[in-house]
Scaffold this motif. Structure first.
Motif, mmCIF file in Angstrom:
data_model
loop_
_atom_site.group_PDB
_atom_site.id
_atom_site.type_symbol
_atom_site.label_atom_id
_atom_site.label_comp_id
_atom_site.label_asym_id
_atom_site.label_seq_id
_atom_site.Cartn_x
_atom_site.Cartn_y
_atom_site.Cartn_z
ATOM 1 N N MET A 1 0.833 -1.203 0.000
ATOM 2 C CA MET A 1 0.000 0.000 0.000
ATOM 3 C C MET A 1 0.870 1.256 0.000
ATOM 4 N N HIS A 2 1.962 1.223 0.757
ATOM 5 C CA HIS A 2 2.903 2.344 0.769
ATOM 6 C C HIS A 2 3.449 2.582 -0.631
ATOM 7 N N LYS A 3 3.790 1.516 -1.338
ATOM 8 C CA LYS A 3 4.353 1.640 -2.688
ATOM 9 C C LYS A 3 3.331 2.253 -3.650
ATOM 10 N N VAL A 4 2.089 1.809 -3.575
ATOM 11 C CA VAL A 4 1.052 2.346 -4.469
ATOM 12 C C VAL A 4 0.860 3.835 -4.222
ATOM 13 N N PHE A 5 0.775 4.232 -2.963
ATOM 14 C CA PHE A 5 0.574 5.646 -2.636
ATOM 15 C C PHE A 5 1.769 6.484 -3.078
ATOM 16 N N PHE A 6 2.960 5.951 -2.862
ATOM 17 C CA PHE A 6 4.166 6.690 -3.241
ATOM 18 C C PHE A 6 4.282 6.792 -4.760
ATOM 19 N N ASP A 7 4.037 5.706 -5.464
ATOM 20 C CA ASP A 7 4.143 5.711 -6.927
ATOM 21 C C ASP A 7 3.116 6.643 -7.571
ATOM 22 N N GLN B 1 2.249 9.423 -6.205
ATOM 23 C CA GLN B 1 2.584 10.760 -5.701
ATOM 24 C C GLN B 1 1.557 11.285 -4.699
ATOM 25 N N LEU B 2 1.046 10.373 -3.891
ATOM 26 C CA LEU B 2 0.088 10.759 -2.856
ATOM 27 C C LEU B 2 0.772 11.032 -1.532
ATOM 28 N N ILE B 3 1.972 10.490 -1.354
ATOM 29 C CA ILE B 3 2.721 10.654 -0.104
ATOM 30 C C ILE B 3 4.190 10.862 -0.439
ATOM 31 N N GLN C 1 -1.359 10.688 8.853
ATOM 32 C CA GLN C 1 -2.043 11.741 9.585
ATOM 33 C C GLN C 1 -1.762 13.121 8.992
ATOM 34 N N SER C 2 -0.862 13.184 8.014
ATOM 35 C CA SER C 2 -0.597 14.451 7.338
ATOM 36 C C SER C 2 -1.846 14.877 6.577
ATOM 37 N N ASP C 3 -2.363 16.045 6.901
ATOM 38 C CA ASP C 3 -3.658 16.461 6.375
ATOM 39 C C ASP C 3 -3.701 16.489 4.850
ATOM 40 N N HIS C 4 -2.684 17.076 4.243
ATOM 41 C CA HIS C 4 -2.713 17.231 2.793
ATOM 42 C C HIS C 4 -2.486 15.896 2.090
ATOM 43 N N ASN C 5 -1.674 15.029 2.679
ATOM 44 C CA ASN C 5 -1.542 13.687 2.129
ATOM 45 C C ASN C 5 -2.877 12.947 2.184
ATOM 46 N N LEU C 6 -3.594 13.093 3.296
ATOM 47 C CA LEU C 6 -4.871 12.415 3.447
ATOM 48 C C LEU C 6 -5.885 12.891 2.417
ATOM 49 N N LYS D 1 -5.219 13.852 -0.608
ATOM 50 C CA LYS D 1 -4.871 13.214 -1.880
ATOM 51 C C LYS D 1 -5.222 11.729 -1.867
ATOM 52 N N ILE D 2 -4.962 11.063 -0.739
ATOM 53 C CA ILE D 2 -5.285 9.648 -0.631
ATOM 54 C C ILE D 2 -6.792 9.440 -0.722
ATOM 55 N N ARG D 3 -7.543 10.257 0.004
ATOM 56 C CA ARG D 3 -9.001 10.114 -0.019
ATOM 57 C C ARG D 3 -9.560 10.304 -1.422
ATOM 58 N N ASP D 4 -9.117 11.333 -2.119
ATOM 59 C CA ASP D 4 -9.632 11.583 -3.459
ATOM 60 C C ASP D 4 -9.242 10.464 -4.420
ATOM 61 N N PHE D 5 -8.063 9.903 -4.239
ATOM 62 C CA PHE D 5 -7.607 8.782 -5.053
ATOM 63 C C PHE D 5 -8.506 7.561 -4.835
ATOM 64 N N LEU D 6 -8.866 7.304 -3.588
ATOM 65 C CA LEU D 6 -9.631 6.109 -3.262
ATOM 66 C C LEU D 6 -11.114 6.222 -3.608
ATOM 67 N N TYR D 7 -11.679 7.411 -3.436
ATOM 68 C CA TYR D 7 -13.131 7.545 -3.563
ATOM 69 C C TYR D 7 -13.589 8.210 -4.861
ATOM 70 N N ARG D 8 -12.671 8.605 -5.709
ATOM 71 C CA ARG D 8 -13.059 9.250 -6.957
ATOM 72 C C ARG D 8 -13.923 8.311 -7.798
ATOM 73 N N ASP D 9 -15.141 8.758 -8.129
ATOM 74 C CA ASP D 9 -16.087 7.986 -8.940
ATOM 75 C C ASP D 9 -16.448 6.635 -8.310
ATOM 76 N N ALA D 10 -16.229 6.489 -7.012
ATOM 77 C CA ALA D 10 -16.517 5.211 -6.343
ATOM 78 C C ALA D 10 -18.015 5.052 -6.109
ATOM 79 N N THR D 11 -18.504 3.821 -6.228
ATOM 80 C CA THR D 11 -19.916 3.529 -5.980
ATOM 81 C C THR D 11 -20.106 2.508 -4.862
ATOM 82 N N VAL D 12 -19.043 1.820 -4.459
ATOM 83 C CA VAL D 12 -19.140 0.802 -3.414
ATOM 84 C C VAL D 12 -18.135 1.122 -2.313
ATOM 85 N N PHE D 13 -18.643 1.351 -1.108
ATOM 86 C CA PHE D 13 -17.782 1.630 0.049
ATOM 87 C C PHE D 13 -18.638 1.645 1.302
ATOM 88 N N LEU D 14 -17.992 1.495 2.452
ATOM 89 C CA LEU D 14 -18.703 1.617 3.723
ATOM 90 C C LEU D 14 -19.013 3.089 3.969
#
Length: 217
Positions: A125-131, A133-135, A154-159, A161-174
């Motif tokens: 997961m660290h590799k995916v986020f780094f590759d 450019q999210l962290i 916990q870095s606000d600006h990293n979070l 970017k991570i959130r937008d990466f994960l939830y962009r156009d998402a239809t299935v999530f808790l």
């Protein structure tokens, strides 16, 4: 598949999506032996699936094998797939958390993302986020007990970017975890970059205010 009863609608939607005929049933809270301790489990909902075709697909495509919790590794081909963000979102829904850290006397609330799993899972997961450019490369997984590892952001600006990466156009999530992730903007102040003009004049003002520094601009 066994999840807490508060997420029961998520499991019912899963059943509908795969057109399963098995029933989703409720398991009451009960005492469970966990190592040397007895803990009280929460009320949960369960669906039992016996499709050999699905079992084979999960094993071959996603490396889902018996007793996977302490040995699981993410398939390499999945890490480079454009669908990896959906996989990670599901991983967080199952074995991660979006947390609201309470405000202290001098600090406001913070949002934290935890990803838990084997060393391979956290490093992948660290590799995916780094590759993507999210962290930056200064956040590494750390080990708990045995092969239990955790990756914490916990870095606000990293979070953001991570959130937008994960939830962009998402239809299935808790929904409950998404609602926490949606609060990141509320907990931070974004200061826009402002270029310093007339730097030399500002330095002179500074030394006029603090002449005891003993250095001329």
């Amino acid at each position: 598949i066994n999840i807490t009863a508060t997420d029961g609608n998520h499991l019912k939607q899963f059943k509908k999506d795969i057109q399963a005929t098995q029933e989703v049933f409720l398991r009451p809270a009960r005492n469970v032996k966990f190592g040397d301790r007895i803990i009280k489990s929460k009320e949960s909902v369960i669906i039992n699936l016996t499709s050999q075709q699905n079992i084979k697909a999960l094993r071959e495509k996603f490396n889902i094998v018996p007793a996977k919790s302490l040995i699981y590794s993410v398939p390499e081909k999945l890490l480079s797939s454009p669908l990896i963000r959906h996989f990670i979102r599901g991983l967080i829904d199952g074995d991660g958390s979006w947390l609201v850290l309470s405000a202290s006397e001098n600090k406001c609330e913070k949002i934290r993302l935890n990803i838990c799993g084997t060393k391979n899972v956290c490093e992948s997961m660290h590799k995916v986020f780094f590759d993507n450019q999210l962290i930056t490369n200064d956040c590494y997984p750390h080990q708990g007990s045995g092969n239990y590892w955790k990756l914490v952001f916990q870095s606000d600006h990293n979070l953001l970017k991570i959130r937008d990466f994960l939830y962009r156009d998402a239809t299935v999530f808790l929904q409950r975890k998404f609602e926490v992730a949606s609060r990141i903007e509320e907990t931070i102040k974004i200061y826009p970059f402002q270029p310093i003009e007339n730097l030399k004049e500002r330095v002179k003002v500074l030394f006029n205010v603090f002449p005891y520094i003993g250095v001329t601009p």
